[in-house]
Design an enzyme around this catalytic site. Structure first.
Site, PDB file in Angstrom:
ATOM      1  N   ASP A  99       0.820  -1.209   0.000  1.00 61.77           N
ATOM      2  CA  ASP A  99       0.000   0.000   0.000  1.00 61.77           C
ATOM      3  C   ASP A  99       0.858   1.265   0.000  1.00 61.77           C
ATOM      4  OD1 ASP A  99      -2.458   1.190   0.020  1.00 61.77           O
ATOM      5  OD2 ASP A  99      -2.830   0.958   2.166  1.00 61.77           O
ATOM      6  N   ASN A 159       1.892   7.838   5.791  1.00 63.36           N
ATOM      7  CA  ASN A 159       3.272   7.334   5.833  1.00 63.36           C
ATOM      8  C   ASN A 159       3.538   6.197   6.824  1.00 63.36           C
ATOM      9  OD1 ASN A 159       2.902   9.274   7.861  1.00 63.36           O
ATOM     10  ND2 ASN A 159       5.039   9.890   7.843  1.00 63.36           N
ATOM     11  N   LYS A 182     -10.462   7.408  10.254  1.00 58.74           N
ATOM     12  CA  LYS A 182     -10.367   7.772   8.827  1.00 58.74           C
ATOM     13  C   LYS A 182      -8.897   7.683   8.434  1.00 58.74           C
ATOM     14  CE  LYS A 182     -10.402  10.199   4.959  1.00 58.74           C
ATOM     15  NZ  LYS A 182      -9.048   9.737   4.572  1.00 58.74           N
ATOM     16  N   PRO A 183      -8.516   6.577   7.763  1.00 56.27           N
ATOM     17  CA  PRO A 183      -7.123   6.469   7.317  1.00 56.27           C
ATOM     18  C   PRO A 183      -6.881   7.369   6.097  1.00 56.27           C
ATOM     19  CG  PRO A 183      -8.371   4.507   6.691  1.00 56.27           C
ATOM     20  CD  PRO A 183      -9.335   5.411   7.405  1.00 56.27           C
ATOM     21  N   LEU A 251     -15.674  23.582  19.551  1.00 52.77           N
ATOM     22  CA  LEU A 251     -15.134  23.455  20.919  1.00 52.77           C
ATOM     23  C   LEU A 251     -14.841  22.001  21.289  1.00 52.77           C
ATOM     24  CD1 LEU A 251     -17.309  26.172  22.688  1.00 52.77           C
ATOM     25  CD2 LEU A 251     -14.907  26.316  22.034  1.00 52.77           C
ATOM     26  N   GLU A 257      -0.786  16.274  15.456  1.00 48.85           N
ATOM     27  CA  GLU A 257       0.564  15.774  15.157  1.00 48.85           C
ATOM     28  C   GLU A 257       0.844  16.162  13.720  1.00 48.85           C
ATOM     29  OE1 GLU A 257       2.537  14.290  17.279  1.00 48.85           O
ATOM     30  OE2 GLU A 257       1.145  13.905  18.912  1.00 48.85           O
ATOM     31  N   GLY A 259       3.447  18.487  10.606  1.00 51.68           N
ATOM     32  CA  GLY A 259       4.677  18.324   9.837  1.00 51.68           C
ATOM     33  C   GLY A 259       5.937  18.545  10.650  1.00 51.68           C
ATOM     34  N   CYS A 291       7.848  12.058   9.347  1.00 51.63           N
ATOM     35  CA  CYS A 291       7.666  13.375   9.972  1.00 51.63           C
ATOM     36  C   CYS A 291       8.813  13.689  10.921  1.00 51.63           C
ATOM     37  CB  CYS A 291       6.342  13.388  10.728  1.00 51.63           C
ATOM     38  SG  CYS A 291       6.177  11.961  11.813  1.00 51.63           S
ATOM     39  N   GLU A 388       9.024  21.573   4.488  1.00 52.87           N
ATOM     40  CA  GLU A 388       9.036  20.104   4.630  1.00 52.87           C
ATOM     41  C   GLU A 388       8.927  19.474   3.242  1.00 52.87           C
ATOM     42  OE1 GLU A 388       5.468  18.097   6.111  1.00 52.87           O
ATOM     43  OE2 GLU A 388       6.732  16.875   7.410  1.00 52.87           O
ATOM     44  N   LYS A 458       5.587  24.507  18.162  1.00 54.98           N
ATOM     45  CA  LYS A 458       5.403  25.449  17.046  1.00 54.98           C
ATOM     46  C   LYS A 458       4.429  24.843  16.015  1.00 54.98           C
ATOM     47  CE  LYS A 458       9.915  26.222  16.226  1.00 54.98           C
ATOM     48  NZ  LYS A 458      11.165  26.839  15.803  1.00 54.98           N
ATOM     49  N   GLY A 461       2.557  21.140  15.868  1.00 54.06           N
ATOM     50  CA  GLY A 461       1.345  20.701  16.556  1.00 54.06           C
ATOM     51  C   GLY A 461       1.429  20.744  18.065  1.00 54.06           C
ATOM     52  N   GLU A 465       1.606  11.756  21.503  1.00 52.51           N
ATOM     53  CA  GLU A 465       1.212  10.364  21.334  1.00 52.51           C
ATOM     54  C   GLU A 465       2.257   9.532  22.072  1.00 52.51           C
ATOM     55  OE1 GLU A 465       0.018   9.512  17.164  1.00 52.51           O
ATOM     56  OE2 GLU A 465      -1.886  10.191  17.994  1.00 52.51           O
TER      57      GLU A 465
HETATM   58  P1  NAD Z   1      -2.548  15.143   4.959  1.00 47.26           P
HETATM   59  O1  NAD Z   1      -2.662  16.318   5.849  1.00 47.26           O
HETATM   60  O2  NAD Z   1      -2.673  15.342   3.503  1.00 47.26           O
HETATM   61  O3  NAD Z   1      -3.637  14.036   5.353  1.00 47.26           O
HETATM   62  C1  NAD Z   1      -3.729  13.524   6.668  1.00 47.26           C
HETATM   63  C2  NAD Z   1      -5.134  12.987   6.886  1.00 47.26           C
HETATM   64  O4  NAD Z   1      -6.056  14.069   6.836  1.00 47.26           O
HETATM   65  C3  NAD Z   1      -5.577  11.989   5.832  1.00 47.26           C
HETATM   66  O5  NAD Z   1      -6.355  10.976   6.434  1.00 47.26           O
HETATM   67  C4  NAD Z   1      -6.449  12.823   4.919  1.00 47.26           C
HETATM   68  O6  NAD Z   1      -7.436  12.076   4.251  1.00 47.26           O
HETATM   69  C5  NAD Z   1      -7.107  13.758   5.944  1.00 47.26           C
HETATM   70  N1  NAD Z   1      -7.610  15.010   5.368  1.00 47.26           N
HETATM   71  C6  NAD Z   1      -7.182  15.670   4.265  1.00 47.26           C
HETATM   72  N2  NAD Z   1      -7.935  16.774   4.063  1.00 47.26           N
HETATM   73  C7  NAD Z   1      -8.837  16.831   5.075  1.00 47.26           C
HETATM   74  C8  NAD Z   1      -9.871  17.737   5.443  1.00 47.26           C
HETATM   75  N3  NAD Z   1     -10.138  18.819   4.710  1.00 47.26           N
HETATM   76  N4  NAD Z   1     -10.576  17.473   6.541  1.00 47.26           N
HETATM   77  C9  NAD Z   1     -10.302  16.387   7.315  1.00 47.26           C
HETATM   78  N5  NAD Z   1      -9.352  15.482   7.001  1.00 47.26           N
HETATM   79  C10 NAD Z   1      -8.615  15.701   5.898  1.00 47.26           C
HETATM   80  O7  NAD Z   1      -1.153  14.444   5.332  1.00 47.26           O
HETATM   81  P2  NAD Z   1      -0.440  13.231   4.608  1.00 47.26           P
HETATM   82  O8  NAD Z   1       0.105  13.705   3.302  1.00 47.26           O
HETATM   83  O9  NAD Z   1      -1.279  12.009   4.644  1.00 47.26           O
HETATM   84  O10 NAD Z   1       0.770  12.957   5.629  1.00 47.26           O
HETATM   85  C11 NAD Z   1       1.979  13.621   5.583  1.00 47.26           C
HETATM   86  C12 NAD Z   1       2.054  14.709   6.604  1.00 47.26           C
HETATM   87  O11 NAD Z   1       1.779  14.191   7.904  1.00 47.26           O
HETATM   88  C13 NAD Z   1       3.429  15.327   6.688  1.00 47.26           C
HETATM   89  O12 NAD Z   1       3.299  16.711   6.847  1.00 47.26           O
HETATM   90  C14 NAD Z   1       4.004  14.693   7.946  1.00 47.26           C
HETATM   91  O13 NAD Z   1       5.019  15.436   8.558  1.00 47.26           O
HETATM   92  C15 NAD Z   1       2.804  14.589   8.803  1.00 47.26           C
HETATM   93  N6  NAD Z   1       2.994  13.569   9.830  1.00 47.26           N
HETATM   94  C16 NAD Z   1       3.112  13.975  11.122  1.00 47.26           C
HETATM   95  C17 NAD Z   1       3.336  13.033  12.118  1.00 47.26           C
HETATM   96  C18 NAD Z   1       3.496  13.434  13.549  1.00 47.26           C
HETATM   97  O14 NAD Z   1       3.540  12.570  14.399  1.00 47.26           O
HETATM   98  N7  NAD Z   1       3.574  14.718  13.860  1.00 47.26           N
HETATM   99  C19 NAD Z   1       3.405  11.686  11.785  1.00 47.26           C
HETATM  100  C20 NAD Z   1       3.276  11.311  10.451  1.00 47.26           C
HETATM  101  C21 NAD Z   1       3.065  12.262   9.476  1.00 47.26           C
END
Ligand code: NAD
Length: 486
Positions: A99, A159, A182-183, A251, A257, A259, A291, A388, A458, A461, A465
């Site tokens: 996947d 990821n 929601k994955p 609210l 979590e 970028g 990330c 990023e 900053k 987030g 976790e």
């Molecule tokens: P993304 O923000 O595109 O998507 C994340 C999730 O949000 C997905 O399930 C997506 O379907 C959903 N989503 C997208 N638009 C939405 C909306 N309008 N409303 C509600 N949900 C919505 O991120 P991505 O490309 O899947 O993941 C990469 C990013 O995640 C990178 O910026 C990475 O740094 C960050 N990340 C952070 C951590 C952490 O622990 N801080 C861990 C892994 C990844």
């Protein structure tokens, strides 16, 4: 050559709601591609707001039963889930690899065992959710209770699908919440397998629901649904900002979590051989789609050219290829849009005077492969350094003093992870304390464990976790005072 069966063992086009598999209300599906070949391997249901409403209703209906299930029983269920994950490790690893395009060895050795350990850890912590008796200056029996929040919306990125769903579901379930998960749009398969596995472990119908589909439709409907009590979001800072705004309007408590763009500092007293190993691991781990990866290398000026020379020799030798090949270290990017983003940043790097020390090219073919790439000589304010990229790209900058290293490290809007290489123990503690990051590694990278919290400062987030901190965030305190007056 081994022939790999690339058909995932997941029922195509189904959501998991109230303990049942069902197609999306509109019958729409999205194609799920194998990033190594660019070909469609299956489809996932594109949930509509109606489907999301059904999933939230199922989670609401299941909440009182799960909340009132004794913590010991919830712990038993989570322990069984952990054991089942390890029993199905090969299947889960293969689905995750297919996947996301992750190397199979990484899935088998890191992603799947980490998910199992996370369920095991929170099974133990389920028994620690407790309140306290408090002394008050009037005749009353006064105590606090820690209670679950209700329905948790768990929104996860592409990821680390199985790990980042476990870091939400395990503590949420341990505390007695129910979940709608929601994955990510492109990588929902392990979440669907996990829905079946958790049911087999004894999670009652409706306690965990999975809605696959498009973020802006299904994700958005979930964020703003009045039946959701908490949002646990992992993803990009841009979408996180939107999610936090919606949460603010309704609210709802949120954990964000987001970028990252971590700095990795190599001081002049570092063990260079060990440092270079960590540098490479930090920027190619998960094909740079990490990330908490280390894409910004800061090197003391006295070692700058030496490290560039070592990297120019070592990086082209990193095995890039089919994720199902056991020897592969770097697989394809998870989707074509991620590859296009890396290519765009490399164009910017060259236009800003960057020197390509290794790699620099997309790998021809149908899959979404890019060479691990090292860039030197970029100015500190370059977009390529500050933003990023989320691919296997390392920028290298020189510094002269410890203060300058810390200042450069803290100079982006992000603050998720950071790392340093030094033999000086006082410096290790001193610099770790000064870095704006939720986690700091010294003399290695990506040391992670369910007991150790991670999260951002900053624009990376807020909330954490892992650890007892995450469990705490899935509960709230209630004070109870019972008059003892005769
Ligand atoms: P993304 O923000 O595109 O998507 C994340 C999730 O949000 C997905 O399930 C997506 O379907 C959903 N989503 C997208 N638009 C939405 C909306 N309008 N409303 C509600 N949900 C919505 O991120 P991505 O490309 O899947 O993941 C990469 C990013 O995640 C990178 O910026 C990475 O740094 C960050 N990340 C952070 C951590 C952490 O622990 N801080 C861990 C892994 C990844």
């Amino acid at each position: 050559m081994t022939v790999v069966d690339r058909r995932p063992k997941v029922e195509p086009g189904q959501l998991f709601v109230a303990g049942h598999w069902r197609p999306a209300a509109g019958g729409e599906r999205i194609d799920i591609l194998d990033p190594a070949t660019g070909r469609t391997v299956t489809t996932a249901a594109a949930a509509t707001p109606t489907d999301v409403g059904g999933a939230v209703a199922a989670a609401r209906a299941a909440f009182p039963g799960w909340r009132d299930t004794p913590a010991r029983e919830r712990a038993r269920v989570l322990r069984r889930a952990s054991a089942l994950i390890m029993e199905r490790a090969d299947e889960l690893a293969a689905v995750e690899s297919l996947d996301v395009g992750k190397p199979i060895a990484l899935c088998r050795n890191v992603d799947v065992p980490t998910a199992a350990e996370t369920y095991e850890y929170y099974a133990a912590l389920a028994l620690t959710v407790e309140g306290a008796h408090r002394e008050v200056p009037f005749p009353a029996h006064a105590y606090t209770r820690r209670e679950p929040l209700g329905v948790v919306a768990a929104i996860t990125p592409f990821n680390f699908p199985i790990i980042l769903s476990s870091t939400k579901l395990a503590p949420a379930l341990a505390a007695g919440n129910t979940v709608v998960h929601k994955p990510a749009d492109e990588t929902p398969l392990s979440a669907l397998l996990m829905a079946g596995l958790l049911t087999e472990a004894g999670v009652p119908a409706g306690v965990v629901n999975v809605v696959t589909g498009v973020g802006a439709v299904a994700g958005d409907a979930l964020l703003s649904h009045p039946g959701v009590d908490k949002i646990a979001f992992t993803g990009s800072t841009a979408v996180g900002r939107h999610a936090a705004a919606v949460a603010g309007e309704h609210l709802k408590p949120v954990t964000m979590e987001l970028g990252g763009n971590a700095a990795h500092i190599v001081f002049e007293d570092a063990d260079l051989t060990r440092a270079v190993e960590a540098v490479i691991k930090a920027f190619v781990f998960n094909t740079g789609q990490f990330c908490m990866g280390g894409p910004r290398l800061l090197v003391h000026r006295s070692s700058y050219e030496t490290i560039l020379e070592i990297l120019s020799q070592a990086v082209p030798g990193i095995p890039v290829g089919d994720p199902f090949d056991e020897a592969t270290v770097v697989g394809p990017m998870a989707a074509e849009r991620h590859l296009a983003k890396v290519e765009e940043y490399l164009r910017v790097a060259v236009s800003e005077g960057g020197r390509v020390v290794a790699g620099g090219e997309r790998i021809a073919g149908d899959g979404f492969f890019h060479q691990p790439t090292v860039l030197a000589d970029l100015p500190a304010d370059s977009r390529v350094v500050r933003e990023e990229i989320f691919g296997p790209v390392l920028t290298v900058q020189a510094f002269d003093t410890e203060d300058e290293a810390v200042e450069l490290a803290n100079s982006t809007p992000y603050g998720l992870a950071a790392g340093l290489q030094t033999r000086d123990v006082a410096r290790a503690h001193r610099v770790a304390a000064r870095l704006d990051a939720g986690i700091v590694w010294v003399n290695d990278w990506a040391m992670l464990d369910p007991a150790m919290p991670f999260g951002g400062v900053k624009h990376s987030g807020f909330g954490r976790e892992n650890g007892p901190e995450a469990l705490h965030d899935y509960t709230r305190t209630k004070s109870v005072l019972i008059s003892l007056a005769p």
